[in-house]
Design a protein around this motif. Sequence first.
Motif, PDB file in Angstrom:
ATOM      1  N   GLY A  55       0.749  -1.011  -0.124  1.00  0.00           N
ATOM      2  CA  GLY A  55      -0.278  -0.098   0.469  1.00  0.00           C
ATOM      3  C   GLY A  55       1.151   1.596   0.274  1.00  0.00           C
ATOM      4  N   ALA A  56       0.554   2.088  -1.273  1.00  0.00           N
ATOM      5  CA  ALA A  56       1.623   3.033  -0.775  1.00  0.00           C
ATOM      6  C   ALA A  56       0.687   4.979  -0.474  1.00  0.00           C
ATOM      7  CB  ALA A  56       1.656   3.346  -2.088  1.00  0.00           C
ATOM      8  N   GLY A  57       1.738   5.633  -0.558  1.00  0.00           N
ATOM      9  CA  GLY A  57       1.350   6.923  -0.129  1.00  0.00           C
ATOM     10  C   GLY A  57       0.155   7.496  -1.032  1.00  0.00           C
ATOM     11  N   ASP A  58       0.339   6.961  -1.422  1.00  0.00           N
ATOM     12  CA  ASP A  58      -0.599   7.920  -2.185  1.00  0.00           C
ATOM     13  C   ASP A  58      -2.306   7.102  -3.087  1.00  0.00           C
ATOM     14  OD1 ASP A  58       0.010   5.453  -3.984  1.00  0.00           O
ATOM     15  OD2 ASP A  58       0.692   6.815  -6.233  1.00  0.00           O
ATOM     16  N   GLY A  59      -2.460   5.862  -2.291  1.00  0.00           N
ATOM     17  CA  GLY A  59      -4.202   5.783  -2.165  1.00  0.00           C
ATOM     18  C   GLY A  59      -3.354   4.148  -3.068  1.00  0.00           C
ATOM     19  N   ASN A  60      -2.451   4.058  -4.024  1.00  0.00           N
ATOM     20  CA  ASN A  60      -2.555   2.961  -4.966  1.00  0.00           C
ATOM     21  C   ASN A  60      -1.508   1.689  -4.598  1.00  0.00           C
ATOM     22  OD1 ASN A  60      -3.000   4.181  -7.725  1.00  0.00           O
ATOM     23  ND2 ASN A  60      -1.752   5.759  -7.118  1.00  0.00           N
ATOM     24  N   ILE A  61      -2.361   0.804  -4.649  1.00  0.00           N
ATOM     25  CA  ILE A  61      -1.811  -0.770  -4.331  1.00  0.00           C
ATOM     26  C   ILE A  61      -1.570  -1.483  -4.881  1.00  0.00           C
ATOM     27  CG2 ILE A  61      -2.507  -2.831  -2.833  1.00  0.00           C
ATOM     28  CD1 ILE A  61      -4.791  -1.091  -1.756  1.00  0.00           C
ATOM     29  N   TRP A  62       0.007  -2.724  -5.115  1.00  0.00           N
ATOM     30  CA  TRP A  62       0.818  -2.982  -5.696  1.00  0.00           C
ATOM     31  C   TRP A  62       0.724  -4.269  -5.535  1.00  0.00           C
ATOM     32  CZ3 TRP A  62       3.151   0.162 -10.146  1.00  0.00           C
ATOM     33  CH2 TRP A  62       2.734   1.739 -10.070  1.00  0.00           C
ATOM     34  N   SER A  63       1.060  -4.888  -6.370  1.00  0.00           N
ATOM     35  CA  SER A  63       1.347  -6.549  -6.342  1.00  0.00           C
ATOM     36  C   SER A  63       3.006  -7.187  -6.932  1.00  0.00           C
ATOM     37  CB  SER A  63       1.013  -7.245  -6.189  1.00  0.00           C
ATOM     38  OG  SER A  63       0.191  -8.213  -8.088  1.00  0.00           O
ATOM     39  N   TRP A  64       3.390  -7.534  -6.294  1.00  0.00           N
ATOM     40  CA  TRP A  64       4.528  -8.172  -7.150  1.00  0.00           C
ATOM     41  C   TRP A  64       4.831  -9.870  -7.329  1.00  0.00           C
ATOM     42  CZ3 TRP A  64       9.244  -6.795  -8.920  1.00  0.00           C
ATOM     43  CH2 TRP A  64       9.985  -7.374  -8.812  1.00  0.00           C
ATOM     44  N   ASP A  65       5.030  -9.390  -8.582  1.00  0.00           N
ATOM     45  CA  ASP A  65       4.441 -10.747  -9.560  1.00  0.00           C
ATOM     46  C   ASP A  65       6.194 -11.778  -9.590  1.00  0.00           C
ATOM     47  OD1 ASP A  65       6.488  -9.720 -11.284  1.00  0.00           O
ATOM     48  OD2 ASP A  65       4.539 -10.219 -13.416  1.00  0.00           O
ATOM     49  N   GLY A  66       6.965 -11.041  -8.483  1.00  0.00           N
ATOM     50  CA  GLY A  66       8.246 -12.013  -9.385  1.00  0.00           C
ATOM     51  C   GLY A  66       9.388 -11.417  -9.962  1.00  0.00           C
ATOM     52  N   THR A  67       9.200 -10.789 -10.589  1.00  0.00           N
ATOM     53  CA  THR A  67       9.734  -9.956 -11.401  1.00  0.00           C
ATOM     54  C   THR A  67       9.414  -7.987 -11.466  1.00  0.00           C
ATOM     55  OG1 THR A  67       7.649 -10.456 -13.504  1.00  0.00           O
ATOM     56  CG2 THR A  67       9.783 -11.631 -13.211  1.00  0.00           C
ATOM     57  N   GLN A  68       8.322  -7.692 -11.257  1.00  0.00           N
ATOM     58  CA  GLN A  68       7.953  -6.459 -11.343  1.00  0.00           C
ATOM     59  C   GLN A  68       6.475  -6.424 -10.698  1.00  0.00           C
ATOM     60  OE1 GLN A  68       6.414  -5.475 -15.507  1.00  0.00           O
ATOM     61  NE2 GLN A  68       5.351  -7.181 -15.811  1.00  0.00           N
ATOM     62  N   TRP A  69       6.399  -5.065 -10.332  1.00  0.00           N
ATOM     63  CA  TRP A  69       5.819  -4.994  -9.357  1.00  0.00           C
ATOM     64  C   TRP A  69       4.253  -4.037 -10.404  1.00  0.00           C
ATOM     65  CZ3 TRP A  69       5.143  -4.719  -4.411  1.00  0.00           C
ATOM     66  CH2 TRP A  69       6.120  -4.361  -4.623  1.00  0.00           C
ATOM     67  N   ILE A  70       2.690  -4.815 -10.210  1.00  0.00           N
ATOM     68  CA  ILE A  70       1.727  -4.174 -10.945  1.00  0.00           C
ATOM     69  C   ILE A  70       0.543  -3.715 -10.006  1.00  0.00           C
ATOM     70  CG2 ILE A  70      -0.263  -5.449 -12.496  1.00  0.00           C
ATOM     71  CD1 ILE A  70       1.854  -7.594 -12.368  1.00  0.00           C
ATOM     72  N   ASN A  71       0.100  -2.576 -10.399  1.00  0.00           N
ATOM     73  CA  ASN A  71      -0.781  -1.450  -9.741  1.00  0.00           C
ATOM     74  C   ASN A  71      -2.301  -2.127  -9.918  1.00  0.00           C
ATOM     75  OD1 ASN A  71      -3.042   0.404  -9.232  1.00  0.00           O
ATOM     76  ND2 ASN A  71      -0.984   2.406 -10.134  1.00  0.00           N
ATOM     77  N   VAL A  72      -2.724  -2.630  -8.601  1.00  0.00           N
ATOM     78  CA  VAL A  72      -3.615  -3.527  -8.269  1.00  0.00           C
ATOM     79  C   VAL A  72      -5.274  -2.941  -8.480  1.00  0.00           C
ATOM     80  CG1 VAL A  72      -3.370  -5.800  -8.052  1.00  0.00           C
ATOM     81  CG2 VAL A  72      -3.274  -4.501  -6.437  1.00  0.00           C
ATOM     82  N   GLY A  73      -4.950  -1.879  -8.336  1.00  0.00           N
ATOM     83  CA  GLY A  73      -5.721  -0.713  -7.911  1.00  0.00           C
ATOM     84  C   GLY A  73      -5.574   0.018  -6.824  1.00  0.00           C
ATOM     85  N   GLY A  74      -6.147   0.983  -6.069  1.00  0.00           N
ATOM     86  CA  GLY A  74      -6.185   1.402  -5.124  1.00  0.00           C
ATOM     87  C   GLY A  74      -7.558   2.772  -4.662  1.00  0.00           C
ATOM     88  N   LEU A  75      -7.358   3.623  -3.893  1.00  0.00           N
ATOM     89  CA  LEU A  75      -7.516   4.753  -2.995  1.00  0.00           C
ATOM     90  C   LEU A  75      -7.613   5.900  -3.363  1.00  0.00           C
ATOM     91  CD1 LEU A  75      -7.409   3.383   0.377  1.00  0.00           C
ATOM     92  CD2 LEU A  75      -9.314   1.897  -1.185  1.00  0.00           C
ATOM     93  N   ALA A  76      -7.235   5.677  -4.190  1.00  0.00           N
ATOM     94  CA  ALA A  76      -6.901   7.311  -5.562  1.00  0.00           C
ATOM     95  C   ALA A  76      -8.033   7.920  -5.602  1.00  0.00           C
ATOM     96  CB  ALA A  76      -6.290   7.555  -6.962  1.00  0.00           C
TER      97      ALA A  76
END
Length: 596
Positions: A55-76
């Motif tokens: 969970g990031a400071g800008d309200g977005n939520i990210w997931s790690w697939d083993g190689t990169q971070w993917i934005n999975v939606g957030g609270l922006a």
Amino acid sequence: MKKFLMYVVLAVVLVLGTAGPGPAAQPPGNWSAVGGVSDPYAGCLLNVNDVLYAGAGDGNIWSWDGTQWINVGGLAGYTVIDSVQGLAAANGTVHAGTLEGVWAWDGSAWSRVGSLPGYAVWSLATANGTVYAGTKDGVWAWDGSAWSQVGSLTAGAAHVYTLITVNGAVYAGTENGVWAWDGSGEWYQVGSGGLPGDAANVYSLTTVSGKLHAATQVGVWACWDGSSWYRVGSGGLPGKAAEISSLAAVNGALHAGTRGGGVWSFDLPGSSGGNGGGGSDAPRPVHSTTGSAVVYPSAGGTVGLGSEASVTIPPGALQGGGGVKVTVRKVAPPPPAPGGYTIIGAYEFTVNGLDHYTFNSPVTLTFAFDPSMVAEGTTPAVYYHNGTEWVLLTGTVDRNRNTITVTVDHFTVYAVMAKAPVQAPDLKDIAGHWAQNGIEKLASLGAVTGYRDGTFRPDNRITRAEFTVVLVKAFKLAPGRGRVFADTAGHWAGDFISAAAAGGIVEGYGDSRFGPDDPVTREQMAAMIVKAANLSPAPGEPAFADSGNISAWASGPVVTAVKNGIIKGYADGAFRPGAYATRAEAVMMIVNALDK
């Protein structure tokens, strides 16, 4: 403009297996960056089925697939909750702790959970369907309908940055180290002396192999044994990454969300997949005298309340694999003691707040006792309370250390007891008498009493029955059914005479009589006392002016009694074996024998 993200938030834990045997040591290795998040303020991490979410400071939520971070939606766009402080899952619903309280996600929209009294929620944790929130005013719990405060943290630890639940216990990372709550209403600090210096601010917690890891502003620290903290990774993390705001464990690797440095990982030694740590991080036995400590089943240890009471737990005695809080506390007031006994000290032993706990194998309890509270001639004993009454245990008394030790297989309330001191009668005719001290000593033991008028009559003759009763009481001879003489059936001292006969201490006359009301002679007393005291026969023959008057059966006992200082002859060199003894003389002979 980005909202300032509080450093601390929840790390929901994945507890990985149990560590193997081996000495505890600081794990070697270094941290490595995990990809790169567009907003490096990785404020909270959540591990769900070995997938890492941030969970990031800008309200977005990210997931790690083993190689990169993917934005999975957030609270922006949700202006009141766009700074995510903590994530937790309860009853299948994702909960978010924010600067404006707790919110729940039903799959399509966010809704507020109750109403905390104006507190920003810095962390979340869940256990058994209950949501716990860490705030600037301690920890609060949501039971499905209302929030209530959990215990009372000290003023220096009231700001709760992170929460974690382990085996039903709640752990809080605060501005003053790590604290734990086991459901009893009392918080206790984890680790002797807390964390050092700048590491005292604990922003996130997680567990690996059942051991706590704490994220601080100066790197990650681990508490393997529940008593001491040490740093994870040589040199810590570089630059801005040194300030850790969140932790999570995935597949045996520790992941750290940092303030300004992205996400970093640390491979723990001996970890492989989800199987947990290796031998180098095995917990160590605990040795605590503070009244409570975290004990790991594989290590065991000793937890004591000062020097008053302690429990020694061998490895494997505790159930499960994770660390548990073992507590020893004094019980006041305890359940009433049985009649005739006094409680020297009562103590309750608990595991994670449970006052009834059964071990896999026996543990050892050791209690100290005040010898001044144990009546002379008595021995203290340990009892446990079964909820209805006190039950006697067999223990070992160490008179040199004034301790008593017992082995048990369960926890409950235990007490050290001793026979209550007998209230010595106030005898009004012994003051200044040459035998006063001896009379008072036997009176305090309950071996002698006075007459109804409050006198002792020390210079009166003493009968064979009276002397036998005093002897049986003074030496605490076990009751027994011995010979009943022709003239003792129905006598007031009949049971005492029978007990003495069963012990081989008294014999009757040749005609099956005992003569209970006959005055006792000096040689009879010598023979009876030597047998009661179980003294070894002394060599030699009597050496008195009237030794020829001593009966053959009494010759050996008289020599033994004289050589042991129990009885003496008169100034004229005579022993006077057939002389009748006074009550005072009888008392002093018994007192002398008790001192042997």
